[in-house]
Design an enzyme around this catalytic site. Structure first.
Site, PDB file in Angstrom:
ATOM      1  N   ASN A  64     -23.914  39.456 -22.099  1.00  0.00           N
ATOM      2  CA  ASN A  64     -24.953  40.441 -21.829  1.00  0.00           C
ATOM      3  C   ASN A  64     -26.246  39.964 -22.470  1.00  0.00           C
ATOM      4  O   ASN A  64     -26.335  39.825 -23.693  1.00  0.00           O
ATOM      5  CB  ASN A  64     -24.556  41.810 -22.374  1.00  0.00           C
ATOM      6  CG  ASN A  64     -23.457  42.437 -21.550  1.00  0.00           C
ATOM      7  OD1 ASN A  64     -23.529  42.467 -20.328  1.00  0.00           O
ATOM      8  ND2 ASN A  64     -22.408  42.920 -22.203  1.00  0.00           N
ATOM      9  N   ASN A  78     -13.700  51.343 -17.467  1.00  0.00           N
ATOM     10  CA  ASN A  78     -14.376  50.115 -17.898  1.00  0.00           C
ATOM     11  C   ASN A  78     -15.666  50.374 -18.661  1.00  0.00           C
ATOM     12  O   ASN A  78     -16.460  49.450 -18.875  1.00  0.00           O
ATOM     13  CB  ASN A  78     -14.662  49.191 -16.701  1.00  0.00           C
ATOM     14  CG  ASN A  78     -13.401  48.815 -15.956  1.00  0.00           C
ATOM     15  OD1 ASN A  78     -12.439  48.348 -16.558  1.00  0.00           O
ATOM     16  ND2 ASN A  78     -13.377  49.047 -14.652  1.00  0.00           N
ATOM     17  N   GLU A 110     -19.030  38.536 -24.732  1.00  0.00           N
ATOM     18  CA  GLU A 110     -17.850  39.394 -24.728  1.00  0.00           C
ATOM     19  C   GLU A 110     -16.598  38.574 -24.419  1.00  0.00           C
ATOM     20  O   GLU A 110     -16.615  37.698 -23.548  1.00  0.00           O
ATOM     21  CB  GLU A 110     -18.020  40.519 -23.709  1.00  0.00           C
ATOM     22  CG  GLU A 110     -19.238  41.387 -23.987  1.00  0.00           C
ATOM     23  CD  GLU A 110     -19.255  42.655 -23.157  1.00  0.00           C
ATOM     24  OE1 GLU A 110     -18.411  42.794 -22.254  1.00  0.00           O
ATOM     25  OE2 GLU A 110     -20.118  43.515 -23.414  1.00  0.00           O
ATOM     26  N   GLU A 151     -11.337  37.844 -10.777  1.00  0.00           N
ATOM     27  CA  GLU A 151     -10.652  37.050 -11.789  1.00  0.00           C
ATOM     28  C   GLU A 151      -9.370  37.752 -12.204  1.00  0.00           C
ATOM     29  O   GLU A 151      -9.190  38.947 -11.960  1.00  0.00           O
ATOM     30  CB  GLU A 151     -11.554  36.802 -13.005  1.00  0.00           C
ATOM     31  CG  GLU A 151     -11.978  38.052 -13.724  1.00  0.00           C
ATOM     32  CD  GLU A 151     -13.011  37.772 -14.809  1.00  0.00           C
ATOM     33  OE1 GLU A 151     -13.672  36.709 -14.753  1.00  0.00           O
ATOM     34  OE2 GLU A 151     -13.164  38.618 -15.712  1.00  0.00           O
ATOM     35  N   LYS A 162     -22.558  36.658 -13.387  1.00  0.00           N
ATOM     36  CA  LYS A 162     -21.222  36.439 -13.948  1.00  0.00           C
ATOM     37  C   LYS A 162     -20.523  35.230 -13.338  1.00  0.00           C
ATOM     38  O   LYS A 162     -19.679  34.608 -13.979  1.00  0.00           O
ATOM     39  CB  LYS A 162     -20.378  37.704 -13.782  1.00  0.00           C
ATOM     40  CG  LYS A 162     -20.868  38.862 -14.644  1.00  0.00           C
ATOM     41  CD  LYS A 162     -19.999  40.078 -14.488  1.00  0.00           C
ATOM     42  CE  LYS A 162     -20.439  41.194 -15.420  1.00  0.00           C
ATOM     43  NZ  LYS A 162     -21.809  41.630 -15.189  1.00  0.00           N
ATOM     44  N   GLU A 191     -17.960  37.807 -20.362  1.00  0.00           N
ATOM     45  CA  GLU A 191     -19.314  37.768 -19.820  1.00  0.00           C
ATOM     46  C   GLU A 191     -20.294  37.703 -20.983  1.00  0.00           C
ATOM     47  O   GLU A 191     -19.920  37.924 -22.140  1.00  0.00           O
ATOM     48  CB  GLU A 191     -19.619  39.006 -18.963  1.00  0.00           C
ATOM     49  CG  GLU A 191     -19.579  40.314 -19.737  1.00  0.00           C
ATOM     50  CD  GLU A 191     -19.769  41.525 -18.846  1.00  0.00           C
ATOM     51  OE1 GLU A 191     -19.647  41.377 -17.621  1.00  0.00           O
ATOM     52  OE2 GLU A 191     -20.045  42.605 -19.385  1.00  0.00           O
TER      53      GLU A 191
END
Length: 693
Positions: free
Chosen positions: A294, A239, A279, A204, A120, A292
């Protein structure tokens, strides 16, 4: 000419995703190889595969993450390619390198793209270079908790701490203070190490009230990259996505196009091939920021398949076999609407996992049109939900020409989904899809926290729904009474009416449960010749009054289709489905609007006498710390004689790769500690006791 694919692939995963890959492979005429742990020896995916190899004990680190054992299974089986599913080794670049060295195809992206986008920290740098909108944050490696605090205060609170490697909600924490950063850093890094073997954490800025919207891409090895219509995944807990839909109610065509083009630009920048997902977080003004990428198949891919007609697993296999994409961007269109509900074996109030065997299990089927209900599961009746793996039972997806149709089909499918033996989250799912805010598309990633600030405790009856449930309960009691009379007389029953007092559990604002009392008068329709069908449909005339409010009364004339003591009760007039789960000493347990109700149904005289009986006092657990779920003790922070403040950390328990901090229920002195680091515990085990005051 037939395009050449593989003759045999190995699926390096388990459960529903292994079953999903096997299904497409069989359709393509490809033989399949399963790998399994000791705990999964009799699992459905093992039975579905053409071959299966044991790769180790139940813990995933010793089996599904055991690269050496999986490589041996590849050699023994002669598999030409490996599909990793999602989770486990699906985003492990070193595994891809091992496969490359062995001359085995990986059904996913190349090693470089996976390493670059799976990290990431690195992916955010690459996204900026590709011209993709990014969230303000720190691009380097966070050294320790104090460094995380320093970065957080520079960025500004709130912040998101998340694992640099992996995803799926593991190793993620939101922090609004320096202390929360310190606590969250430890928990997030421990979870990251446990789940992905990588402790690195990035920090972040956390965008409040965002929508989580993602773009599916598919790419081949010939430079072709396509974006597919978005999925919205805003309904989340801890999450982890709970309900997804495609497309999103929030995007307009222009924003959709811009997001798709940025996703393609990012994929091209790293030479991406196969299926992947970019995403984004999207604010209320449709500003979007890269979250991010995936580099694998997503859990929620079925809803994209529903609205595009594509088989994404097939597209991945084609790409890995070196074939070009068979479609172009202009061929991609949106067909209707799709919704996915993730059915978990967990307590829907606290999201704590539940383990055990599925003593009764029946999946819903298509409803209004063929194929409008899809169940991606890896279980059958009798399957075991283990403490070692993710508690997902099924991905339940529905499709319709409109969003309203897809929601209605989802509600019906949840009502027709029978699960016994473990606690599950269908009550929460049913409540969400029935809510006015969800129906209108007013969602964000804080949806569950805002709608259930004290946790979801169950469906709360309105006067109208209470009258309906009490009325149906009275009718079921009459049918059961007719059955009993018929059996006693060894002949047909002539019971045609009954008078009952029905007690319904009613959820209060403070979370307590009271009893809602109703007087119910039931009679069978005169046109039935005085016979109650014990296996079929009956039409009733029912008068019901809520006794706490004599203005709340109604007369209903439902047609009820039910075979006595069988699970599904159908009210055919309005397509309502109620589940008859269990008989109880004074009534029965029904599932209505997704929630279980223990209902007492008594004769008026019986109810009158019941008022003189004392209720049993509840056990006092105010001085105990109980295990909230089965799991393993990661750490114990106290010893006998220690003084603790209310809310102080006393232990950490891990189950299904998630760590949960246990805190002191009150201030006091520790009397006894019954566990140590590494102890295995069951749900409700007493872990720690405090002294009496």
């Amino acid at each position: 000419m037939k395009q050449k694919l593989f003759s045999k692939i190995l699926v390096a995963n388990r459960g529903e995703i292994a079953c999903r890959v096997i299904r497409t492979a069989k359709r393509l005429g490809i033989r399949t190889v399963a790998v399994y742990s000791d705990a999964d020896a009799s699992a459905l995916f093992v039975r579905q595969a053409d071959e299966a190899y044991n790769v180790g004990p139940a813990p995933s680190a010793q089996s599904y993450l055991n690269v050496d054992a999986i490589m041996q299974a590849i050699r023994d089986s002669g598999a030409q390619a490996v599909h990793p599913g999602y989770g486990f080794l699906s985003e492990n670049a070193s595994f891809v390198k091992r496969l490359d060295e062995a001359g085995v195809a990986f059904i996913g992206p190349r090693e470089y793209a996976m390493a670059a986008m799976g990290d990431k920290i690195q992916s955010k740098i690459i996204a900026k270079e590709a011209g993709v909108n990014t969230i303000p944050g720190y691009d380097g490696v966070v050294r320790d908790a104090e460094h995380a605090v320093e970065i957080s205060e520079d960025i500004g609170y709130p912040v998101m701490l998340k694992a640099s490697a992996g995803g799926g909600g593991k190793g993620m924490r939101i922090a609004r203070t320096a202390q929360e950063v310190r606590e969250g850093f430890k928990l997030a890094s421990d979870e990251a190490q446990s789940s992905f073997g990588d402790r690195r954490i990035l920090v972040e800025r956390f965008i409040e009230e965002p929508r989580h919207i993602e773009i599916q891409i598919i790419a081949d090895g010939h430079g072709n990259v396509l974006w597919l219509p978005e999925r919205e995944c805003s309904i989340q807990r801890r999450n982890l996505k709970v309900i997804e839909e495609a497309p999103s109610t929030h995007l307009d065509p222009e924003t959709r196009r811009l997001m798709g083009e940025q996703a393609v630009a990012l994929a091209r920048n790293v030479g991406y091939n196969s299926a992947g997902t970019v995403e984004f977080l999207v604010d209320k003004h449709r500003n979007f920021f890269f979250l991010e990428m995936n580099t694998r198949l997503q859990v929620e891919h079925p809803i994209t398949e529903y609205i595009t007609g594509l088989d994404l697993v097939e597209q991945m296999i084609r790409s890995a076999a070196g074939l070009p994409l068979a479609l172009k961007q202009q061929d991609v269109a949106i067909n209707g609407w799709a919704i996915e509900s993730r059915v978990y074996a967990e307590d829907p109030e606290h999201y704590l996992p539940s383990i055990g065997a599925l003593s009764k299990y029946q999946e819903p089927r298509s409803w209004r049109q063929p194929g409008d209900v899809r169940c991606d599961s890896g279980v059958t009746e009798g399957s075991e939900i283990s403490m070692y793996y993710d508690p997902m039972i099924c991905k339940l997806s529905t499709h319709g020409p409109t969003r309203a149709d897809a929601i209605a089909t989802m509600s019906h499918a949840l009502d027709r989904y029978l699960i016994k033996g473990v606690t599950h989250n269908i009550p929460l799912l049913r409540d969400v899809v029935s809510s006015a805010d969800f129906a209108s598309g007013r969602t964000s990633t804080s949806f569950l926290a805002e709608h259930y600030p004290q946790g979801f405790k169950g469906y709360r009856l309105t006067d109208q729904s209470a009258i309906k449930l009490a009325s149906i309960s009275g009718a079921l009691a009459l049918i059961r009474q007719a059955r009993d009379n018929s059996a006693a007389a060894a002949s047909s029953s002539f019971v045609t009416s009954g008078e009952y007092v029905v007690l319904l559990p009613q959820l209060q604002d403070d979370g307590t449960v009271s009893k809602l009392e109703a007087a119910v008068s039931v009679s069978v329709d005169p046109r039935s010749d005085g016979i109650i069908a014990l296996n079929g449909s009956n039409k009733f005339h029912i008068k019901t009054m809520l006794l706490a409010d004599d203005t709340s009364a109604a007369t209903l004339t439902p047609t009820i289709k039910w075979s006595v003591d069988q699970p599904f009760v159908e009210i055919t007039d309005d397509d309502t489905v109620i589940q008859f789960l269990d008989p109880l000493p004074l009534g029965f347990r029904l599932q209505f609007m997704g929630t279980k109700f223990d209902i007492d149904v008594m004769a008026p005289r019986q109810r009158e006498l019941m008022r003189f009986m004392k209720e049993k006092e509840a056990l006092d657990t105010s001085k105990l710390v109980l295990a909230p779920m089965p799991g393993t003790i990661v750490s114990v922070a106290v010893k006998p004689g220690d003084t603790v403040a209310e809310g102080a950390e006393v232990a950490v328990v891990e189950a299904m790769k998630m760590q949960n901090v246990l805190r002191a229920p009150k201030a006091g002195t520790i009397k006894a500690v019954h566990v140590a680091q590494g102890s295995t515990v069951s749900g409700d085990d007493i872990l720690i006791e405090l002294e009496d005051e």
